[in-house]
Design an enzyme around this catalytic site. Structure first.
Site, PDB file in Angstrom:
ATOM      1  N   GLY A 181      36.932  38.252  35.490  1.00  0.00           N
ATOM      2  CA  GLY A 181      38.009  37.418  36.032  1.00  0.00           C
ATOM      3  C   GLY A 181      39.035  36.953  35.019  1.00  0.00           C
ATOM      4  CB  SER A 182      39.965  37.854  31.546  1.00  0.00           C
ATOM      5  OG  SER A 182      40.444  39.173  31.571  1.00  0.00           O
ATOM      6  NE  ARG A 221      33.909  46.639  49.694  1.00  0.00           N
ATOM      7  CZ  ARG A 221      32.846  47.237  50.209  1.00  0.00           C
ATOM      8  NH1 ARG A 221      31.824  47.531  49.460  1.00  0.00           N
ATOM      9  NH2 ARG A 221      32.804  47.527  51.495  1.00  0.00           N
ATOM     10  CG  HIS A 275      44.428  51.445  36.495  1.00  0.00           C
ATOM     11  ND1 HIS A 275      43.158  51.555  37.021  1.00  0.00           N
ATOM     12  CD2 HIS A 275      44.603  52.503  35.670  1.00  0.00           C
ATOM     13  CE1 HIS A 275      42.592  52.652  36.536  1.00  0.00           C
ATOM     14  NE2 HIS A 275      43.439  53.245  35.710  1.00  0.00           N
TER      15      HIS A 275
HETATM   16  C1  GAR Z   1      40.829  44.876  33.857  1.00  0.00           C
HETATM   17  O1  GAR Z   1      40.977  45.628  32.686  1.00  0.00           O
HETATM   18  C2  GAR Z   1      41.512  45.566  35.023  1.00  0.00           C
HETATM   19  O2  GAR Z   1      42.700  46.224  34.664  1.00  0.00           O
HETATM   20  C3  GAR Z   1      40.451  46.551  35.425  1.00  0.00           C
HETATM   21  O3  GAR Z   1      39.250  45.850  35.351  1.00  0.00           O
HETATM   22  C4  GAR Z   1      39.361  44.854  34.321  1.00  0.00           C
HETATM   23  C5  GAR Z   1      38.975  43.536  34.927  1.00  0.00           C
HETATM   24  O4  GAR Z   1      38.940  42.550  33.928  1.00  0.00           O
HETATM   25  N1  GAR Z   1      40.680  47.067  36.736  1.00  0.00           N
HETATM   26  C6  GAR Z   1      40.457  48.321  37.085  1.00  0.00           C
HETATM   27  O5  GAR Z   1      39.992  49.150  36.334  1.00  0.00           O
HETATM   28  C7  GAR Z   1      40.804  48.641  38.531  1.00  0.00           C
HETATM   29  N2  GAR Z   1      40.953  50.054  38.704  1.00  0.00           N
HETATM   30  P1  GAR Z   1      38.937  41.008  34.320  1.00  0.00           P
HETATM   31  O6  GAR Z   1      37.823  40.847  35.372  1.00  0.00           O
HETATM   32  O7  GAR Z   1      38.609  40.299  33.057  1.00  0.00           O
HETATM   33  O8  GAR Z   1      40.292  40.686  34.888  1.00  0.00           O
END
Ligand code: GAR
Length: 203
Positions: free
Chosen positions: A13-14, A94, A112
């Site tokens: 969730g950052s 998801r 992304h």
């Molecule tokens: C982030 O790097 C986001 O771009 C990626 O997951 C991570 C979540 O980090 N999303 C994907 O790969 C979606 N295809 P976070 O939970 O710390 O925000």
């Protein structure tokens, strides 16, 4: 009236925290009406609760692949109950059903960790390292029915350094994610853009 965001997440969730901090700092004129996680132990969900936000765990367990639409209908019910203006996927791992995506045209954003269209999907930083690219980065885009494929709103470039591991590269990219996601949300909420084919123009 402030525009209301729904944030969907699956993990740390950052990006959600960065959006919440931008709002707190007065850099993003919006409010977080709802945080939904598809995992009850998502750290981002706990942070949302600590911050006193409306945080809901909508567990995907028990929903087989063919029941995706049923899960997404519950997701839509929750979103509509909270009258949100924009849905922001922030590490939401998801796939959304085409039915859900069609219900909210131009109202779902995703972030992304690559320069799309390079390296969609999963294990993105490893894909970038394996391919030997010299630059990677991140992309905020509108969500369409494809995988990481909708019109691009913002991108940021990050160098790939000798000696990078997937973790080191991810750590450099996420800093840029935190910056551009709030900028992209602000642009979309302002309505000062138009989409022509795949291109998003700021107006
Ligand atoms: C982030 O790097 C986001 O771009 C990626 O997951 C991570 C979540 O980090 N999303 C994907 O790969 C979606 N295809 P976070 O939970 O710390 O925000």
């Amino acid at each position: 009236m402030k525009k209301r965001l729904a944030i969907l997440l699956s993990g740390r969730g950052s990006n959600f925290v960065a959006i919440a901090d931008s709002i707190r700092a007065g850099k993003l004129d919006a409010e977080i009406a709802l945080v939904i996680a598809n995992q009850s132990d998502a750290p981002g969900l706990a942070i949302a609760r600590e911050r006193g936000l409306n945080a809901v765990a909508l567990l995907a367990k028990g929903f087989a692949r063919e029941e995706r639409e049923e899960y997404d209908r519950r997701l839509a019910d929750e979103i509509e109950k909270n009258k949100t203006d924009l849905i922001c996927l922030a590490g939401y791992m998801r796939l959304l059903s085409p039915e859900f995506v069609r219900r909210y045209p131009g109202k779902i954003l995703n972030i992304h960790p690559s320069l799309l269209p390079a390296f969609p999907g999963l294990e993105v930083q490893q894909q970038a390292l394996d391919h030997g690219v010299k630059f990677s980065g991140c992309t905020v885009h509108f969500v369409d029915e494809g995988l990481d494929s909708g019109p691009i709103i913002r991108q940021a470039v990050v160098p790939v350094l000798d000696g990078d591991t997937a973790e080191l590269l991810a750590a450099r990219i996420i800093q840029e994610e935190h910056r551009i996601y709030s900028e992209a949300i602000a642009l979309v909420l302002s309505g000062n853009y138009r989409i022509d084919g795949r291109r998003v123009y700021e107006s």
